[in-house]
Scaffold this active site. Structure first.
Site, PDB file in Angstrom:
ATOM      1  N   ASP A  29      15.554  28.858 -28.944  1.00  0.00           N
ATOM      2  CA  ASP A  29      14.333  28.784 -28.132  1.00  0.00           C
ATOM      3  C   ASP A  29      14.589  28.140 -26.774  1.00  0.00           C
ATOM      4  O   ASP A  29      13.729  28.207 -25.889  1.00  0.00           O
ATOM      5  CB  ASP A  29      13.248  27.971 -28.861  1.00  0.00           C
ATOM      6  CG  ASP A  29      12.835  28.609 -30.174  1.00  0.00           C
ATOM      7  OD1 ASP A  29      12.755  29.846 -30.228  1.00  0.00           O
ATOM      8  OD2 ASP A  29      12.604  27.868 -31.147  1.00  0.00           O
ATOM      9  N   CYS A  38       0.844  -1.197   0.000  1.00  0.00           N
ATOM     10  CA  CYS A  38       0.000   0.000   0.000  1.00  0.00           C
ATOM     11  C   CYS A  38       0.875   1.242   0.000  1.00  0.00           C
ATOM     12  O   CYS A  38       2.102   1.160   0.025  1.00  0.00           O
ATOM     13  CB  CYS A  38      -0.933   0.013   1.204  1.00  0.00           C
ATOM     14  SG  CYS A  38      -0.059   0.140   2.779  1.00  0.00           S
ATOM     15  N   ASP A  74       6.762  30.146 -31.157  1.00  0.00           N
ATOM     16  CA  ASP A  74       7.797  30.646 -32.055  1.00  0.00           C
ATOM     17  C   ASP A  74       7.249  30.538 -33.484  1.00  0.00           C
ATOM     18  O   ASP A  74       6.400  29.683 -33.761  1.00  0.00           O
ATOM     19  CB  ASP A  74       9.055  29.782 -31.900  1.00  0.00           C
ATOM     20  CG  ASP A  74      10.163  30.210 -32.843  1.00  0.00           C
ATOM     21  OD1 ASP A  74      10.449  31.407 -32.894  1.00  0.00           O
ATOM     22  OD2 ASP A  74      10.696  29.340 -33.548  1.00  0.00           O
ATOM     23  N   CYS A 104      38.353 -22.204 -18.260  1.00  0.00           N
ATOM     24  CA  CYS A 104      37.676 -21.044 -18.863  1.00  0.00           C
ATOM     25  C   CYS A 104      36.364 -20.759 -18.142  1.00  0.00           C
ATOM     26  O   CYS A 104      36.098 -19.627 -17.713  1.00  0.00           O
ATOM     27  CB  CYS A 104      37.387 -21.275 -20.344  1.00  0.00           C
ATOM     28  SG  CYS A 104      38.858 -21.547 -21.359  1.00  0.00           S
TER      29      CYS A 104
END
Length: 796
Positions: free
Chosen positions: A695, A14, A496, A84
């Protein structure tokens, strides 16, 4: 150094849980955390010099919650012996963030379990490659989605068991009905030991999660929904056990059993949790759709051969083949071939775009009718689609300011409810029905189980998730829940002109000069500029077959024009202000300039060695959607302003055509932000819409910055909302969606608070049976999520 991590958290039930985790994490030095209950994750900004990632995960786990790990399988090549595989396994297990790694030499695979947020699969693969081997993910790896499915399956399994065991107990409730229903009631069903046998697995196996959650919560000095459920059901269960024991000493005693109350309560709560989980899954459908757009594989040319590889293996500069009907695998550019590409999913443009050599390609768009050879320029997280997915993920995981109200309420809610329940018990036991322990206990239990902070915790994040997802489906990217919330308050929009209202691709409409050499100097000077108007002039010159000269010196003068020098020639191209600055007389040709401007064209003087030699006029076509979008904004009560560096006449001509009354013209780039500030000082909530680098300051200063998706990266990065494809009609749609989302959140808050405000007193007055209270509590959360999902059907 600031870094960001995202972890998936398990065990939150909750809003009290998410609030607790967030509060504790934010107390850590160098940590800023936002915990999302709906997504079950945390977005964390951390200072690497002050705190380590593993310390954050340890802190979450110490609070009693889990950090979900990601399991993946890797195919490893290059291993030759046991040394390996042993080496790889040892190194991987030492990596921070790897919980467990197992490498199998025989199958040449590795199974790796990774803590979410600490590192990702790519980091593991990179580490293996540094050891001299190679690795790639297997297609059948377990994903977060798969884990979610498994969790949902487990919820369904436990619920099924709980229903089977609770049904006979539910049937026994008929015996407690205040009226005679004439329904047969076998005596064994009323036997306390039979009921205990049914209720015990429900209480301690199915309901185990509530005990665990309550213990963890109380251990960390907080309280959540689990505490309420555990208290209420335990009181009913253990009281019934005590009543059953009384029959051993007194066989004639008629016990007051509440086994059905505890079992049915747990069952109903699980039903609610299941519906809630299913509904929450639907809130992320938009993000899932975006992810599904990604190509799964690609055809790459390796050693002259076409090889099919997974998309994760594509590298920058790889040469790829894309056949008709296939998705463009990654971002890139056309090397050879010609085709039409459907870019609707990115740009919103329904008409396929013709592509040929040198043209850009966007990953996940669809190649329609020709085979293309392309070079990969951006792969993985750098592609356009990956960027969009990241924005949507971050927006859905962010927390809107209104959510803080719910967090504060939730942190105090459970302790207050426990106190109310105790007072209810004492009032009934000592005052209303003195000595009637069953009635007092039943009423107190009803108070405990009807109160739940879950609905409050889900009220905001579910709406934010659906709202941002709905926006993404329609080409509107909100960068965070706070921006989705803020957009509904906007009452002034500043647009603009170039590239926003207009297409940003102007063409030369007029050129006049008495000197035959002026055009060559004009085109050569503008060739050094990056301005859209310069591009138009250069294209005009190329069409006229002009031979370009290289200037010895070039200077762009923002807001004025340009200056270029060729041997003994100084060329000036620009506005009246530029002519005045260099003391050049232009009055004799000003009427010609004025006429162009009244026609909506951008006209510029051309001067050579301080003598006026000509005029060039350029027009930028208005976007088809501009007029409609501006009309919609005005209808919705928003003042629309146009901001441009153009002169007033040109600006007014454009403004009149699209229906804008407020025009601010002849503005230098650095002044744009000042005009935004002026509007804010007048009490306006301002949205700035732009597409260029100049801008960016205004976009950052505005209450909401909206970038046109076809613009520069700087503008898009600075803005709060990005409109994909440049369709201006998406701007009023973004604001409309914000208003709808906020209305939805307010509805959720109202019903969540109204439910608790009404439910607790009704339960305290003894008017609700505990099982009815439990059902109401369970479905309150479901109703909030369901109401949020209504946003998916909103038409924008």
């Amino acid at each position: 150094m600031k870094d960001q991590m995202k972890i998936d958290i398990t065990g939150m039930t909750c809003a009290a849980c998410s609030t607790r985790i967030e509060k504790v994490l934010n107390k850590m030095d160098g940590v800023e955390a936002t915990v999302n209950l709906t997504l079950e994750n945390a977005t964390i900004e951390l200072d690497n010099e002050k705190v380590k990632r593993e310390e954050i995960i340890e802190k979450v786990e110490n609070l009693g919650y889990g950090v979900r790990s990601e399991k993946t399988e890797l195919d490893i090549t290059g291993m030759t012996c046991a040394a390996c595989s042993s080496r790889i396994e040892k190194v991987l297990n030492k990596m921070d963030g790897v919980k467990k790694a197992t490498v199998n030499l025989a199958t040449e695979t590795a199974a790796v379990e990774i803590n979410s947020g600490e590192l990702n699969v790519a980091d593991v693969i990179e580490r293996i490659q540094k050891l001299g081997y190679d690795a790639k993910e297997r297609e059948q790896r377990s994903s977060k989605e798969q884990q979610k499915k498994e969790e949902l399956h487990e919820k369904k399994r436990k619920l099924t068991l709980s229903i089977i065991l609770s049904l006979p107990l539910l049937y026994s409730m008929v015996a407690h009905a205040p009226w005679d229903l004439n329904i047969p009631m076998p005596s064994f069903i009323m036997n306390p030991w039979f009921q205990m046998a049914l209720a015990t697995p429900v209480q301690f196996y199915v309901g185990r999660q509530f005990y665990i959650g309550a213990y963890k919560s109380l251990k960390n000095k907080s309280a959540n929904m689990d505490v309420l459920v555990a208290l209420g059901t335990s009181a009913a269960y253990f009281y019934s056990v005590a009543e059953g024991l009384k029959t051993i000493w007194n066989p004639s005693y008629e016990p007051h059993l509440y086994f059905e109350t505890s079992a049915v309560l747990i069952t109903l709560i699980l039903v609610g949790k299941l519906f809630e989980a299913m509904a929450k899954g639907r809130t992320t459908e938009a993000l899932s759709k975006l992810i599904s757009l990604q190509a799964k594989d690609a055809t790459v040319i390796r050693n002259g051969q076409q090889v099919k590889i997974q998309i994760e293996e594509v590298q920058v500069n790889d040469i790829l083949i894309v056949k008709p009907g296939e998705k463009i695998p990654v971002d890139g550019e056309v090397v050879s071939g010609h085709s039409a590409v459907d870019e609707a999913m990115i740009t919103g443009e329904s008409i396929p775009v013709d592509k040929q050599q040198g043209d850009p390609l966007i990953g996940a768009t669809i190649n329609r009718n020709g085979t293309l050879t392309m070079r990969a320029t951006k792969v993985g997280k750098d592609t356009a689609l990956a960027g969009i997915i990241k924005v949507v993920e971050e927006a859905q995981g962010s927390k809107a300011p209104i959510q803080r109200i719910a967090d504060v309420i939730s942190s105090y809610f459970v302790p207050i409810v426990v106190v109310i329940s105790i007072l209810t018990f004492l009032t009934w036991f000592f005052i209303i029905t003195p000595g009637d322990l069953p009635k007092a206990l039943e009423t107190a239990i009803a108070v405990l189980v009807i109160a739940c902070p879950c609905a409050l915790g889900l009220a905001t994040p579910t709406s934010i998730m659906v709202g941002t997802g709905k926006g993404a489906e329609n080409g509107i990217l909100f960068k965070g829940g706070e921006h989705l919330e803020a957009a509904h308050k906007v009452n002034a929009i500043v647009l603009d002109k170039t590239g926003t209202i207009t297409k940003g691709k102007p063409i030369v409409t007029d050129f006049h000069s008495d000197d035959p050499n002026t055009l060559q100097y004009l085109v050569s000077a503008e060739n050094a500029s990056e301005h859209p108007l310069a591009t138009a002039i250069v294209e005009y010159g190329m069409e006229k077959g002009i031979e370009l000269l290289t200037p010895e010196h070039f200077e762009a003068i923002p807001g004025y024009g340009i200056m270029a020098e060729f041997n003994d020639k100084q060329i000036l191209v620009g506005t009246r202000k530029l002519m005045k600055k260099y003391d050049i007389h232009y009055e004799e040709r000003e009427e010609e300039l004025i006429q162009y401007e009244q026609d909506g064209k951008t006209a510029m003087f051309i001067a050579e060695n301080k003598q006026l030699t000509g005029i060039v006029a350029v027009a930028d076509t208005i976007k088809e959607s501009a007029k409609e979008a501006i009309a919609e904004l005005k209808t919705s009560g928003i003042d629309v302003y146009m901001l441009t560096g153009d002169n007033k006449r040109t600006a007014m001509a454009i403004a009149n055509e699209v229906g804008i009354a407020h025009v601010i013209a002849e503005v230098l780039p650095e002044e744009k932000a000042n005009y935004v500030k002026e509007l804010q000082l007048k009490g306006k909530k301002v949205a700035m819409v732009g597409d260029g680098i100049n801008d960016a300051p205004a976009l950052a200063l505005a209450d909401i910055g909206i970038a046109i998706g076809t613009g520069t990266d700087v503008a898009i990065e600075t803005a709060d909302i990005t409109i994909l494809g440049g369709e201006l009609t998406l701007i009023p749609k973004a604001i409309f969606l914000s208003r709808k989302t906020m209305a939805n959140i307010r509805q959720n808050f109202f019903w969540a608070l109204a439910y608790n405000s009404a439910g607790i007193p009704i339960a305290a007055l003894g008017l609700l049976a505990p099982w009815v209270a439990g059902a109401a509590m369970a479905f309150s959360s479901v109703s909030v999520v369901t109401n949020s999902l209504r946003l998916k059907r909103v038409k924008i």
